[in-house]
Design a protein around this motif. Sequence first.
Motif, PDB file in Angstrom:
ATOM      1  N   UNK A 269       0.483  -1.088   0.108  1.00  0.00           N
ATOM      2  CA  UNK A 269       0.068  -0.318   0.205  1.00  0.00           C
ATOM      3  C   UNK A 269       0.945   1.365   0.215  1.00  0.00           C
ATOM      4  N   UNK A 270       0.191   2.289  -0.736  1.00  0.00           N
ATOM      5  CA  UNK A 270       0.621   3.146  -0.707  1.00  0.00           C
ATOM      6  C   UNK A 270       0.017   4.450   0.370  1.00  0.00           C
ATOM      7  N   UNK A 271       0.459   4.748   1.331  1.00  0.00           N
ATOM      8  CA  UNK A 271      -0.580   5.620   2.063  1.00  0.00           C
ATOM      9  C   UNK A 271       0.378   6.409   2.421  1.00  0.00           C
ATOM     10  N   UNK A 272      -0.109   7.829   2.411  1.00  0.00           N
ATOM     11  CA  UNK A 272       0.302   8.716   2.350  1.00  0.00           C
ATOM     12  C   UNK A 272      -0.454   9.558   3.960  1.00  0.00           C
ATOM     13  N   UNK A 273       0.865  10.409   4.237  1.00  0.00           N
ATOM     14  CA  UNK A 273      -0.219  10.898   6.029  1.00  0.00           C
ATOM     15  C   UNK A 273      -0.169  12.770   5.948  1.00  0.00           C
ATOM     16  N   UNK A 274      -0.760  12.924   6.711  1.00  0.00           N
ATOM     17  CA  UNK A 274      -0.530  15.095   7.131  1.00  0.00           C
ATOM     18  C   UNK A 274      -0.725  14.696   8.485  1.00  0.00           C
ATOM     19  N   UNK A 275       0.854  15.257   8.311  1.00  0.00           N
ATOM     20  CA  UNK A 275       1.630  14.936  10.048  1.00  0.00           C
ATOM     21  C   UNK A 275       1.329  16.544  10.681  1.00  0.00           C
ATOM     22  N   UNK A 276       1.232  16.326  12.082  1.00  0.00           N
ATOM     23  CA  UNK A 276       1.228  17.406  12.369  1.00  0.00           C
ATOM     24  C   UNK A 276       1.944  17.332  13.850  1.00  0.00           C
ATOM     25  N   UNK A 277       2.555  18.247  14.809  1.00  0.00           N
ATOM     26  CA  UNK A 277       3.213  17.706  16.090  1.00  0.00           C
ATOM     27  C   UNK A 277       2.052  18.256  17.368  1.00  0.00           C
ATOM     28  N   UNK A 278       1.766  16.722  17.898  1.00  0.00           N
ATOM     29  CA  UNK A 278       0.847  17.051  19.408  1.00  0.00           C
ATOM     30  C   UNK A 278       1.276  17.550  20.118  1.00  0.00           C
ATOM     31  N   UNK A 279       0.743  18.435  21.253  1.00  0.00           N
ATOM     32  CA  UNK A 279       0.324  19.189  21.284  1.00  0.00           C
ATOM     33  C   UNK A 279       0.820  21.050  21.552  1.00  0.00           C
ATOM     34  N   UNK A 280       0.786  21.342  19.505  1.00  0.00           N
ATOM     35  CA  UNK A 280       0.391  22.604  19.474  1.00  0.00           C
ATOM     36  C   UNK A 280      -0.740  22.811  18.565  1.00  0.00           C
ATOM     37  N   UNK A 281      -1.501  23.736  19.184  1.00  0.00           N
ATOM     38  CA  UNK A 281      -2.685  24.217  18.463  1.00  0.00           C
ATOM     39  C   UNK A 281      -2.772  24.372  16.780  1.00  0.00           C
ATOM     40  N   UNK A 282      -3.545  23.973  16.058  1.00  0.00           N
ATOM     41  CA  UNK A 282      -3.362  24.122  14.971  1.00  0.00           C
ATOM     42  C   UNK A 282      -4.167  25.583  14.498  1.00  0.00           C
ATOM     43  N   UNK A 283      -3.553  26.032  13.305  1.00  0.00           N
ATOM     44  CA  UNK A 283      -4.343  27.393  13.080  1.00  0.00           C
ATOM     45  C   UNK A 283      -5.699  26.977  11.876  1.00  0.00           C
ATOM     46  N   UNK A 284      -6.543  27.686  11.217  1.00  0.00           N
ATOM     47  CA  UNK A 284      -7.493  27.926  10.927  1.00  0.00           C
ATOM     48  C   UNK A 284      -6.790  27.625   9.626  1.00  0.00           C
ATOM     49  N   UNK A 285      -5.721  28.226   8.556  1.00  0.00           N
ATOM     50  CA  UNK A 285      -5.048  28.483   7.951  1.00  0.00           C
ATOM     51  C   UNK A 285      -4.350  26.661   7.715  1.00  0.00           C
ATOM     52  N   UNK A 286      -4.005  25.975   9.006  1.00  0.00           N
ATOM     53  CA  UNK A 286      -3.085  24.626   8.590  1.00  0.00           C
ATOM     54  C   UNK A 286      -4.578  23.785   8.492  1.00  0.00           C
ATOM     55  N   UNK A 287      -5.097  24.128   8.909  1.00  0.00           N
ATOM     56  CA  UNK A 287      -6.340  22.875   9.066  1.00  0.00           C
ATOM     57  C   UNK A 287      -6.959  23.299   7.772  1.00  0.00           C
ATOM     58  N   UNK A 288      -6.957  24.737   6.945  1.00  0.00           N
ATOM     59  CA  UNK A 288      -7.879  24.180   5.817  1.00  0.00           C
ATOM     60  C   UNK A 288      -6.648  23.021   4.734  1.00  0.00           C
ATOM     61  N   UNK A 289      -5.792  22.946   5.218  1.00  0.00           N
ATOM     62  CA  UNK A 289      -4.143  22.991   4.210  1.00  0.00           C
ATOM     63  C   UNK A 289      -4.526  21.421   4.650  1.00  0.00           C
ATOM     64  N   UNK A 290      -4.679  20.953   5.742  1.00  0.00           N
ATOM     65  CA  UNK A 290      -4.872  19.918   6.425  1.00  0.00           C
ATOM     66  C   UNK A 290      -6.057  19.090   4.713  1.00  0.00           C
ATOM     67  N   UNK A 291      -7.033  19.879   5.350  1.00  0.00           N
ATOM     68  CA  UNK A 291      -8.292  19.571   4.941  1.00  0.00           C
ATOM     69  C   UNK A 291      -7.896  19.129   3.408  1.00  0.00           C
ATOM     70  N   UNK A 292      -7.746  19.838   2.621  1.00  0.00           N
ATOM     71  CA  UNK A 292      -7.638  19.864   1.345  1.00  0.00           C
ATOM     72  C   UNK A 292      -6.783  18.898   0.650  1.00  0.00           C
ATOM     73  N   UNK A 293      -5.689  18.653   1.695  1.00  0.00           N
ATOM     74  CA  UNK A 293      -4.291  17.929   1.685  1.00  0.00           C
ATOM     75  C   UNK A 293      -5.208  16.411   1.317  1.00  0.00           C
ATOM     76  N   UNK A 294      -6.211  15.646   2.134  1.00  0.00           N
ATOM     77  CA  UNK A 294      -6.701  14.774   2.587  1.00  0.00           C
ATOM     78  C   UNK A 294      -7.637  15.125   0.911  1.00  0.00           C
TER      79      UNK A 294
END
Length: 316
Positions: A269-294
């Motif tokens: 399987x070729x599995x892509x992971x959208x990664x972010x460090x735990x304990x760091x609040x995610x900005x609206x901008x980054x959350x949008x980027x993560x959604x679009x990547x998925x």
Amino acid sequence: MEVAMRVSLRHIEVFHVVMTSGSLTRAAELMHTSQPTLSREIATLERLLGFTLFERRSRRLLATEKAVLFHAEVQRSYSGLQQLLQSAEAIRGNTTSYLRIACLPLFSSTIVPKISVGLLREHPNCRMAMVPLDHADLMRELLALRCELGLAEVGVAVEGMHVEEVTVGEEVCVLPEGHPLAALRTISPSDLEKVDLISYTSNDAYHKRFQSFFESTSFTKNVKLETTTAEAICSFVQQGLGAALVNPITARAFAGRGVVVRPLSISIPFVVGVCRPLGRPISDFAATAARLIVQECEAISVELRRPEVWQGQTGV
């Protein structure tokens, strides 16, 4: 600990300016001080660190190998400081967000540019930076909080990281046009036993992963050429130098251009992971980027399942 407490930012600044300017004379000019003063600062830093940074030859300073290694770490720190200043500017203005996305080289020319259109349309006052890195450096940047999002192929769990996984497809075999194996519908490990192979370098996670699936074959012995990216591997295949195993996104880009793509008889399987460090609040901008990547990964997955994607290729 004692060294860390006694080394000052002034010492680091002097070292950085000397390394980047190339001479004590130029460094003294830039820092509006004298050469003897800088020489004393460098000598003190060498004593505190416990190793020599510069060799003195014919009134010139030559950086040692340890100085070069140490300066690489200093430059990473300066890069992190610059990011902090950019974030502070965004917070002060309350109008702009700044997002750094670390990704494997594969995604720097495919997924990230594709989602950037929608991302910047939804957040027109924001800015972003894309940092292509290998897997190990990518994870280090995320864990050091120098990047807010990472895009990697998922192989093993990483402590301290939240990963949203999307199975995009299966790894495939790429062959030069006219290759005898192109006559087969699928490629099995045994088919590759007597074939020249092109692969990632032996210390690369991809190389080790593929090798584990082919333990009963002479995979390593048959590797005639090594390189670092899937695009480079496909380029060598295109020149007729051998067969290879790569991800389906890169394979799709080369299909029908002197390259034939065949599925494998086993599932990788070729599995892509959208990664972010735990304990760091995610900005609206980054959350949008993560959604679009998925969303983009899911769209690619649907497209790769269409039979016509691989049409237009020639076999033997």
